[in-house]
Design a protein around this motif. Structure first.
Motif, mmCIF file in Angstrom:
data_model
loop_
_atom_site.group_PDB
_atom_site.id
_atom_site.type_symbol
_atom_site.label_atom_id
_atom_site.label_comp_id
_atom_site.label_asym_id
_atom_site.label_seq_id
_atom_site.Cartn_x
_atom_site.Cartn_y
_atom_site.Cartn_z
ATOM 1 N N LEU A 199 45.003 31.485 1.958
ATOM 2 C CA LEU A 199 43.722 32.118 2.288
ATOM 3 C C LEU A 199 43.123 31.544 3.568
ATOM 4 C CD1 LEU A 199 42.103 32.407 -1.246
ATOM 5 C CD2 LEU A 199 42.838 34.280 0.230
ATOM 6 N N MET A 200 43.256 30.230 3.759
ATOM 7 C CA MET A 200 42.732 29.616 4.982
ATOM 8 C C MET A 200 43.434 30.175 6.220
ATOM 9 S SD MET A 200 42.293 25.611 3.966
ATOM 10 C CE MET A 200 41.506 25.091 5.466
ATOM 11 N N GLN A 248 35.482 30.761 7.997
ATOM 12 C CA GLN A 248 35.551 29.573 7.144
ATOM 13 C C GLN A 248 35.335 29.977 5.690
ATOM 14 O OE1 GLN A 248 33.058 26.312 8.284
ATOM 15 N NE2 GLN A 248 33.712 25.036 6.607
ATOM 16 N N ILE A 249 36.089 29.339 4.791
ATOM 17 C CA ILE A 249 36.018 29.640 3.370
ATOM 18 C C ILE A 249 35.598 28.388 2.614
ATOM 19 C CG2 ILE A 249 37.330 30.384 1.346
ATOM 20 C CD1 ILE A 249 39.239 31.821 3.197
ATOM 21 N N HIS A 250 34.731 28.549 1.620
ATOM 22 C CA HIS A 250 34.356 27.462 0.717
ATOM 23 C C HIS A 250 35.014 27.770 -0.628
ATOM 24 C CE1 HIS A 250 31.313 25.977 3.504
ATOM 25 N NE2 HIS A 250 31.121 27.255 3.780
ATOM 26 N N PHE A 251 35.711 26.803 -1.180
ATOM 27 C CA PHE A 251 36.483 27.030 -2.395
ATOM 28 C C PHE A 251 35.791 26.436 -3.613
ATOM 29 C CE2 PHE A 251 39.536 27.122 1.034
ATOM 30 C CZ PHE A 251 40.254 28.262 0.731
ATOM 31 N N TYR A 263 42.468 34.475 6.416
ATOM 32 C CA TYR A 263 41.095 34.901 6.693
ATOM 33 C C TYR A 263 40.589 34.233 7.965
ATOM 34 C CZ TYR A 263 36.242 36.135 6.033
ATOM 35 O OH TYR A 263 34.990 36.640 6.218
ATOM 36 N N ILE A 294 36.073 36.050 -2.309
ATOM 37 C CA ILE A 294 37.496 36.343 -2.442
ATOM 38 C C ILE A 294 37.955 35.728 -3.757
ATOM 39 C CG2 ILE A 294 39.778 36.014 -1.452
ATOM 40 C CD1 ILE A 294 38.365 35.579 1.255
#
Length: 69
Positions: free
Chosen positions: A51-52, A58-61, A55, A38
């Motif tokens: 975004l957290m 789980q997202i890694h930034f 979505y 993303i």
């Protein structure tokens, strides 16, 4: 999801829905399988909690070094 991520996600949900009234248009019914990238269009710290919240997975930034300045 790790415990710390769940805590930050809960705080993000509160910030985005209660304080800023975030509305997600066309939410994903099923998360994608496999990796997904993303790319946020704005340079703001609000991109992360938005975004957290939006979505379901789980997202890694990652960020450019210039973002620290």
């Amino acid at each position: 999801m790790t415990g710390l991520y769940k805590v930050f996600r809960g705080i993000s949900w509160f910030l985005m829905h209660v304080i800023f009234s975030l509305q997600v248009e066309n939410p994903l019914e099923q998360p994608f399988e496999g990796p997904l990238m993303i790319c946020a269009n704005h340079r703001s710290y609000f991109d992360i909690p938005a975004l957290m919240t939006a979505y379901p997975g789980q997202i890694h930034f990652i960020a450019k070094k210039e973002f620290e300045k």
